[in-house]
Scaffold this motif. Structure first.
Motif, PDB file in Angstrom:
ATOM      1  N   ASP A 161      66.175  84.620  43.143  1.00  0.00           N
ATOM      2  CA  ASP A 161      65.737  83.765  44.253  1.00  0.00           C
ATOM      3  C   ASP A 161      66.752  82.635  44.366  1.00  0.00           C
ATOM      4  N   VAL A 162      67.512  82.605  45.476  1.00  0.00           N
ATOM      5  CA  VAL A 162      68.795  81.906  45.478  1.00  0.00           C
ATOM      6  C   VAL A 162      68.735  80.423  45.835  1.00  0.00           C
ATOM      7  N   TYR A 163      68.084  80.076  46.965  1.00  0.00           N
ATOM      8  CA  TYR A 163      68.281  78.741  47.525  1.00  0.00           C
ATOM      9  C   TYR A 163      67.051  77.848  47.428  1.00  0.00           C
ATOM     10  N   GLU A 164      67.289  76.555  47.532  1.00  0.00           N
ATOM     11  CA  GLU A 164      66.215  75.556  47.557  1.00  0.00           C
ATOM     12  C   GLU A 164      65.406  75.686  48.844  1.00  0.00           C
ATOM     13  N   ASN A 165      64.097  75.504  48.741  1.00  0.00           N
ATOM     14  CA  ASN A 165      63.255  75.332  49.926  1.00  0.00           C
ATOM     15  C   ASN A 165      62.192  74.284  49.618  1.00  0.00           C
ATOM     16  N   GLU A 166      61.517  73.827  50.643  1.00  0.00           N
ATOM     17  CA  GLU A 166      60.495  72.799  50.453  1.00  0.00           C
ATOM     18  C   GLU A 166      59.467  73.245  49.419  1.00  0.00           C
ATOM     19  N   GLY A 167      59.221  72.400  48.434  1.00  0.00           N
ATOM     20  CA  GLY A 167      58.194  72.677  47.441  1.00  0.00           C
ATOM     21  C   GLY A 167      58.619  73.598  46.320  1.00  0.00           C
ATOM     22  N   LYS A 168      59.821  74.161  46.407  1.00  0.00           N
ATOM     23  CA  LYS A 168      60.263  75.098  45.373  1.00  0.00           C
ATOM     24  C   LYS A 168      60.509  74.350  44.068  1.00  0.00           C
TER      25      LYS A 168
ATOM     26  N   SER B 164      75.698  89.357  53.037  1.00  0.00           N
ATOM     27  CA  SER B 164      76.348  88.181  53.618  1.00  0.00           C
ATOM     28  C   SER B 164      75.416  87.398  54.527  1.00  0.00           C
ATOM     29  N   THR B 165      74.200  87.896  54.710  1.00  0.00           N
ATOM     30  CA  THR B 165      73.259  87.177  55.567  1.00  0.00           C
ATOM     31  C   THR B 165      72.439  86.153  54.799  1.00  0.00           C
ATOM     32  N   ILE B 166      72.750  85.995  53.526  1.00  0.00           N
ATOM     33  CA  ILE B 166      72.054  84.956  52.747  1.00  0.00           C
ATOM     34  C   ILE B 166      72.215  83.606  53.439  1.00  0.00           C
ATOM     35  N   ILE B 167      71.182  82.777  53.303  1.00  0.00           N
ATOM     36  CA  ILE B 167      71.131  81.510  54.013  1.00  0.00           C
ATOM     37  C   ILE B 167      72.484  80.834  54.089  1.00  0.00           C
ATOM     38  N   PRO B 168      72.917  80.560  55.291  1.00  0.00           N
ATOM     39  CA  PRO B 168      74.097  79.731  55.391  1.00  0.00           C
ATOM     40  C   PRO B 168      73.758  78.332  54.877  1.00  0.00           C
ATOM     41  N   ARG B 169      74.675  77.689  54.251  1.00  0.00           N
ATOM     42  CA  ARG B 169      74.418  76.334  53.807  1.00  0.00           C
ATOM     43  C   ARG B 169      74.131  75.478  55.021  1.00  0.00           C
ATOM     44  N   ARG B 170      73.062  74.714  55.023  1.00  0.00           N
ATOM     45  CA  ARG B 170      72.604  74.056  56.243  1.00  0.00           C
ATOM     46  C   ARG B 170      73.386  72.802  56.520  1.00  0.00           C
ATOM     47  N   ASN B 171      74.192  72.566  55.981  1.00  0.00           N
ATOM     48  CA  ASN B 171      75.450  71.898  56.108  1.00  0.00           C
ATOM     49  C   ASN B 171      75.316  70.447  56.344  1.00  0.00           C
TER      50      ASN B 171
ATOM     51  N   LYS C  77      61.835  75.302  55.023  1.00  0.00           N
ATOM     52  CA  LYS C  77      60.560  75.794  54.516  1.00  0.00           C
ATOM     53  C   LYS C  77      60.774  77.193  53.942  1.00  0.00           C
ATOM     54  N   ARG C  78      59.845  77.638  53.086  1.00  0.00           N
ATOM     55  CA  ARG C  78      59.977  78.968  52.499  1.00  0.00           C
ATOM     56  C   ARG C  78      60.069  80.037  53.582  1.00  0.00           C
ATOM     57  N   SER C  79      59.311  79.890  54.620  1.00  0.00           N
ATOM     58  CA  SER C  79      59.291  80.888  55.700  1.00  0.00           C
ATOM     59  C   SER C  79      60.609  80.953  56.459  1.00  0.00           C
ATOM     60  N   GLU C  80      61.436  79.899  56.334  1.00  0.00           N
ATOM     61  CA  GLU C  80      62.719  79.869  57.041  1.00  0.00           C
ATOM     62  C   GLU C  80      63.851  80.494  56.232  1.00  0.00           C
ATOM     63  N   THR C  81      63.615  80.775  54.964  1.00  0.00           N
ATOM     64  CA  THR C  81      64.682  81.353  54.142  1.00  0.00           C
ATOM     65  C   THR C  81      64.815  82.841  54.419  1.00  0.00           C
ATOM     66  N   LYS C  82      66.018  83.345  54.301  1.00  0.00           N
ATOM     67  CA  LYS C  82      66.282  84.765  54.532  1.00  0.00           C
ATOM     68  C   LYS C  82      65.668  85.605  53.411  1.00  0.00           C
ATOM     69  N   VAL C  83      65.083  86.720  53.789  1.00  0.00           N
ATOM     70  CA  VAL C  83      64.481  87.625  52.813  1.00  0.00           C
ATOM     71  C   VAL C  83      65.524  88.073  51.793  1.00  0.00           C
ATOM     72  N   GLU C  84      66.754  88.243  52.244  1.00  0.00           N
ATOM     73  CA  GLU C  84      67.825  88.723  51.364  1.00  0.00           C
ATOM     74  C   GLU C  84      68.145  87.741  50.235  1.00  0.00           C
ATOM     75  N   ALA C  85      67.712  86.496  50.405  1.00  0.00           N
ATOM     76  CA  ALA C  85      67.993  85.484  49.382  1.00  0.00           C
ATOM     77  C   ALA C  85      66.827  85.275  48.440  1.00  0.00           C
ATOM     78  N   ARG C  86      65.784  86.063  48.579  1.00  0.00           N
ATOM     79  CA  ARG C  86      64.586  85.887  47.758  1.00  0.00           C
ATOM     80  C   ARG C  86      64.484  86.993  46.711  1.00  0.00           C
ATOM     81  N   TRP C  87      63.835  86.665  45.601  1.00  0.00           N
ATOM     82  CA  TRP C  87      63.553  87.690  44.600  1.00  0.00           C
ATOM     83  C   TRP C  87      62.474  88.642  45.111  1.00  0.00           C
ATOM     84  N   LYS C  88      62.419  89.825  44.534  1.00  0.00           N
ATOM     85  CA  LYS C  88      61.452  90.838  44.962  1.00  0.00           C
ATOM     86  C   LYS C  88      60.294  90.897  43.968  1.00  0.00           C
TER      87      LYS C  88
END
Length: 641
Positions: free
Chosen positions: A393-400, A37-44, A51-62
């Motif tokens: 890998d769940v959410y949009e980030n800059e440059g993705k 449940s800690t996946i990035i909250p929608r920034r609303n 930025k990629r560094s701001e995304t939660k690790v839990e929302a990224r692929w391994k």
């Protein structure tokens, strides 16, 4: 060749915009997380992309499941380079069955190394396409692929230099049973394989041939900047590829119109550059088709999957026959929106007032799993494994990289790239891409390395079947007339975008290649006129086909993987047939369908589908899809009385 990677695909919902994602021609691995449940909250607000560094690790692929770190990648790169140096020792020995077997085994070892290296480097690049470290790693992996192709290029010509009798004996040899389908394919392709020196030369051209797609990818995903437009609150918000459809889904027509015009005005300013890039891709295709002695680029493109050209032309002809259904749907949409004339920017406007489906990623996963229960417990267990263990890998980030796809390497679980928004479209994208991922999982865990690779012709069936089951589940649960209308509209739009729109794309590709093959020009003005006229034909008299849409060809990444998009329409039709069988027959149909997923590329695509109960050599699956579309329109018309 096994080592050449290819991404699969965009969800059918991604096909709505026609520009969601780039299908990168390069590895024939068609599949193409943490779910806490800690996946990035929608920034609303749409005015911040993290930025990629701001995304939660839990929302990224391994990706560490593929390579633990850069040192591990470098070590495998060195191993691949070493194998490249060794493979040449087999030249001149392949008439000996034992030597041929050993050569194939070493080819597979090398191919798997290159596949893993290529997939990892490019997925890292896709996390942030502006990051120079992984741009360089991606380039390095592409060059390795070309070098590998050159090193392996002697194998097929040498095998095909054998007499027919000797080749038949190789195919029948039990010691070569693992490679029987490979040998049968070589024999089939004999007429289009060149001499050893010519094959080596074509392999060297690989770096140049990938240039049009590479240039477009970087331009479209990294360099292209869009202006700010006003959202529904009157606030200035930067337009991006990921936000574009959200703007077109606005209830405010002015917001839709401004975003639409801003998008195509931006591409229009680059029409000469992008026109030259697309032209270069067409020229490249013609070069390869003529070098390999095919009658046309279309014939060459279908040959790899052993698909008759009539499958392609019958699709276009059958859809032309049913264009009145599309026109009927446009008329209904115009009435529901209450406008005098429907515009291209109205195609995604909500038709049901005050009905919004805000679906978080967590809710989307739960609903997707419920909807796929007809496929059985084993399928559901694998699906949950994918949700829980870093496949996504769940959410949009800059440059993705924009859009969505499924990809991976044999021996490691599949991966899925998303750019999730909390809406119905993203939930369908999730089930679509997990359909690809589970197809790959079942193929890879059932077949050997060579036979695990299914064709792209088959790839869209598994993904679309998931979408069909999700829609059936949602419609079955719905008791609210507004919700039902919303879902019916959404489903009808799947037909519009996946069958009609992708067929229009396919027809555009056919026209521009045929014109170029005949020596005619393809200026940006030519491309725009062809594209505009097709829109007029497909959408009918109730649509005011805005001049801006003439530039849409410039933002369609699919056109750099030529003659691909028709497979969306054929895949949708096959999936419609499968879903009907599964829902009506139950277990026997599920067993046939799972057998399809496990077949990989162990037989020709048409045969694999036939064994599972769907005959794509006939127009029947497309006609079935059209009958479903007609039924949806009828239900919508009833609800509006």
């Amino acid at each position: 060749m096994k080592w050449l990677p290819v991404l699969v695909s965009l969800s059918l919902t991604a096909g709505i915009s026609g520009a969601e994602g780039m299908i990168q021609p390069a590895y024939s691995k068609t599949a193409p997380h943490a779910t806490s449940s800690t996946i990035i909250p929608r920034r609303n607000s749409m005015n911040h992309v993290p930025k990629r560094s701001e995304t939660k690790v839990e929302a990224r692929w391994k990706l560490e499941d593929l390579f633990a770190d850069q040192a591990a990648w470098d070590k495998e790169f060195s191993a691949a380079k070493s194998l490249i140096a060794k493979i040449s020792a087999f030249q001149g020995t392949l008439a000996d069955p034992a030597k041929l077997k050993a050569c194939f085994e070493q080819e597979d070892e090398l191919s798997l190394h290159v596949e893993r290296l290529y997939v990892y480097a490019n997925m890292k690049h896709h996390e942030d396409t502006a990051e120079p470290t992984y741009q360089a790693l991606s380039d390095k992996s592409k060059k390795l692929s070309v070098e590998t192709g050159e090193a392996l290029s002697f194998i097929t010509p040498e095998v095909l230099s054998l007499s027919d009798d000797a080749l038949d004996k190789m195919i029948a040899n039990p010691e070569l049973a693992t490679f029987r389908h490979t040998l049968e394919e070589m024999r089939r392709q004999k007429a289009h394989i060149l001499s050893k020196n010519e094959e080596a030369l074509l392999a060297q051209v690989g770096n140049m041939s990938s240039a049009p797609g590479t240039i477009f990818n970087l331009l479209n995903n990294a360099d292209l900047k869009f202006p700010k437009v006003k959202d529904e609150n009157g606030e200035e918000v930067e337009l991006t590829q990921g936000r574009y459809i959200q703007f077109l889904e606005s209830k405010n027509r002015d917001v839709r119109k401004e975003a639409f015009q801003a998008m195509y005005d931006t591409y229009g300013k680059l029409k000469n550059t992008i026109g030259a890039t697309l032209n270069a891709n067409v020229t490249k295709n013609i070069f390869y088709s003529r070098a390999r002695k095919h009658d046309s680029v279309l014939a060459m493109s279908l040959y790899g999957d052993n698909i008759p050209e009539t499958v392609y032309t019958n699709l276009v002809d059958t859809i032309h026959k049913h264009l009145p259904l599309m026109h009927r749907y446009m008329n209904l949409r115009k009435k529901l929106l209450g406008v005098d004339k429907l515009h291209m920017y109205d195609l995604f406007a909500p038709l049901v007032e005050e009905f919004d489906m805000n679906i978080t990623y967590e809710d989307a996963k739960k609903t997707v799993k419920e909807s796929l229960k007809p496929l059985g417990d084993d399928y559901l267990n694998v699906l949950q494994h994918g949700f829980d263990d870093g496949w996504i890998d769940v959410y949009e980030n800059e440059g993705k990289r924009s859009g969505a796809y499924s990809w991976g390497a044999f021996g490691t679980h599949p991966y899925v790239l998303l750019n999730h928004k909390d809406n119905l479209n993203s939930m369908f994208t999730l089930t679509h891409e997990m359909g690809h991922a589970l197809h790959s999982y079942y193929s890879d865990t059932t077949q050997n390395y060579r036979d695990a690779q299914y064709t792209i012709f088959l790839a869209e069936v598994a993904s679309t079947l998931n979408e069909a089951l999700l829609m059936d589940y949602l419609l079955d649960k719905s008791t609210n007339p507004k919700e039902k209308m919303y879902l019916l509209t959404y489903y009808a739009d799947q037909f519009r975008t996946t069958v009609f729109r992708q067929t229009m794309f396919a027809e555009f590709e056919k026209i521009i290649h045929e014109r170029s093959e005949q020596g005619e020009s393809l200026t940006p003005q030519d491309l725009s006129k062809i594209y505009y006229d097709l829109n007029v034909q497909y959408y009918g008299d109730d649509m005011a086909v805005d001049e801006d849409i003439a530039m849409e060809w410039a933002r369609i990444p699919h056109f750099y993987n030529s003659f691909y998009v028709y497979k969306y329409a054929t895949g949708f039709s096959a999936a419609t047939s499968f879903s009907k069988q599964i829902l009506e027959e139950g277990a026997p149909a599920v067993e046939r369908y799972l057998g399809f997923l496990k077949s990989g590329g162990s037989d020709f695509s048409i045969n694999i589908l036939k064994k599972a109960g769907v005959d794509m050599s006939s127009p029947e699956p497309i006609e079935q899809a059209m009958s479903v579309f007609e039924s949806l329109i009828g239900q919508m018309e009833e609800l509006t009385k």
